[in-house]
Design a protein around this motif. Structure first.
Motif, PDB file in Angstrom:
ATOM      1  N   ARG A 113       0.881  -1.191   0.000  1.00  0.00           N
ATOM      2  CA  ARG A 113       0.000   0.000   0.000  1.00  0.00           C
ATOM      3  C   ARG A 113       0.904   1.223   0.000  1.00  0.00           C
ATOM      4  O   ARG A 113       2.115   1.104  -0.016  1.00  0.00           O
ATOM      5  N   TYR A 114       0.337   2.385   0.045  1.00  0.00           N
ATOM      6  CA  TYR A 114       1.070   3.661   0.092  1.00  0.00           C
ATOM      7  C   TYR A 114       1.876   3.878  -1.186  1.00  0.00           C
ATOM      8  O   TYR A 114       1.625   3.226  -2.203  1.00  0.00           O
ATOM      9  N   GLU A 115       2.877   4.743  -1.102  1.00  0.00           N
ATOM     10  CA  GLU A 115       3.650   5.071  -2.302  1.00  0.00           C
ATOM     11  C   GLU A 115       4.596   3.936  -2.687  1.00  0.00           C
ATOM     12  O   GLU A 115       5.040   3.816  -3.817  1.00  0.00           O
ATOM     13  N   GLY A 116       4.868   3.067  -1.742  1.00  0.00           N
ATOM     14  CA  GLY A 116       5.748   1.937  -2.035  1.00  0.00           C
ATOM     15  C   GLY A 116       6.080   1.177  -0.770  1.00  0.00           C
ATOM     16  O   GLY A 116       5.563   1.495   0.313  1.00  0.00           O
ATOM     17  N   ILE A 117       6.949   0.179  -0.906  1.00  0.00           N
ATOM     18  CA  ILE A 117       7.336  -0.621   0.261  1.00  0.00           C
ATOM     19  C   ILE A 117       8.818  -0.405   0.543  1.00  0.00           C
ATOM     20  O   ILE A 117       9.577  -0.064  -0.364  1.00  0.00           O
ATOM     21  N   ASP A 118       9.219  -0.627   1.792  1.00  0.00           N
ATOM     22  CA  ASP A 118      10.645  -0.580   2.116  1.00  0.00           C
ATOM     23  C   ASP A 118      11.344  -1.683   1.317  1.00  0.00           C
ATOM     24  O   ASP A 118      10.907  -2.840   1.300  1.00  0.00           O
ATOM     25  N   GLU A 119      12.417  -1.284   0.640  1.00  0.00           N
ATOM     26  CA  GLU A 119      13.128  -2.193  -0.273  1.00  0.00           C
ATOM     27  C   GLU A 119      13.545  -3.503   0.395  1.00  0.00           C
ATOM     28  O   GLU A 119      13.592  -4.559  -0.242  1.00  0.00           O
ATOM     29  N   ARG A 120      13.819  -3.456   1.715  1.00  0.00           N
ATOM     30  CA  ARG A 120      14.349  -4.645   2.395  1.00  0.00           C
ATOM     31  C   ARG A 120      13.333  -5.772   2.515  1.00  0.00           C
ATOM     32  O   ARG A 120      13.698  -6.919   2.710  1.00  0.00           O
TER      33      ARG A 120
END
Ligand SMILES: C[S@@+](CC[C@H](N)C(=O)[O-])C[C@H]1O[C@@H](n2cnc3c(N)ncnc32)[C@H](O)[C@@H]1O
Length: 234
Positions: A113-120
């Motif tokens: 969701r949101y603008e994106g996810i934490d890359e990790r």
């Protein structure tokens, strides 16, 4: 098959289980569908699943801790879980992938969701899948698309396995045109051949129509089919 949907909107998953083939698959014991609320794995008072991006920029980013804890929880519960991140940056979903996934015992679908996810978060999934080259507001609809395509391929779910063998993409072609009663609808007749009762000729007509239709509407698919058949003839 077990499918866990990891989401901040678990109520959305309920909708899936109430109608049509999916509800029948659940009632018939072919599918065990569960929503896992990512918020249940937060530790702060506000149960927040997002935070501001490092380096600045628009929108919020999905935090890694609750998502990864939810994946670990789902994996711990059952062996052999395959965690799939729904993302527009993933491998494009196809009928071939649906066939392959329908043989897995346990899928864990991670909905961003949101603008994106934490890359990790990417380090904790087995695969990344996109449903097409466009961006939606969340991973739930993409997960539902995947579930719908996969579950109907589980043996016993449709009740008539030959319908999935002959349909678009499964044969390497788009499906031939289909007709039902009435014989003439608004001056549009059913092709004569289908009324002939000549099984072999009908099969050949359907094959020709499928080839023609694929050539017109999906030239890439047609090219692959054509080369595959040329290779087989060599
Ligand atoms: C607004 S999108 C984020 C897109 C991200 N900023 C990017 O450019 O890749 C939010 C979430 O929707 C889901 N999503 C959006 N479009 C998708 C697609 N075409 N296929 C699969 N998931 C998608 C993903 O889970 C994604 O994390």
């Amino acid at each position: 098959m077990y499918i866990d949907v990891l989401t901040i909107f678990p109520e959305m998953v309920k909708l899936l289980s109430q109608w049509g083939i999916l509800s029948r698959a659940i009632q018939g014991g072919h599918l065990n569908l569960r929503a896992i609320n990512i918020r249940d794995f937060t530790t702060d008072k506000r149960r927040s699943t997002d935070d501001a991006p490092y380096g600045g920029g628009p929108g919020m980013v999905m935090k890694p801790e609750p998502v990864v804890k939810a994946i670990e929880y789902a994996k711990r519960e059952r062996e052999k879980g395959t965690a799939i991140l729904m993302t527009p940056q993933g491998r494009r979903f196809t009928q071939e992938m649906a066939h392959l996934l329908s043989t897995h015992p346990h899928l864990i679908l991670v909905c961003g969701r949101y603008e994106g996810i934490d890359e990790r978060i990417r380090h904790f999934v087995d695969e990344e899948i996109s449903i097409g080259d466009y961006v939606l507001t969340g991973g739930e609809l993409p997960a539902f698309v995947l579930i719908d395509a996969v579950v109907r391929l589980i043996p016993g779910v449709l009740g008539n396995e030959s319908s999935t063998r002959e349909e678009s993409f499964s044969t390497g072609l788009l499906e031939y045109p289909q007709y039902t009663r009435p014989q003439i609808f608004r001056d549009l007749p059913v092709p004569e051949i289908l009324l002939s009762g000549h099984h072999k000729k009908i099969q050949e007509w359907r094959r020709q129509m499928a080839i023609q239709r694929t050539q017109e509407r999906h030239p890439d698919l047609y090219k692959r089919y054509f080369h595959h058949h040329l290779d087989k003839e060599k």
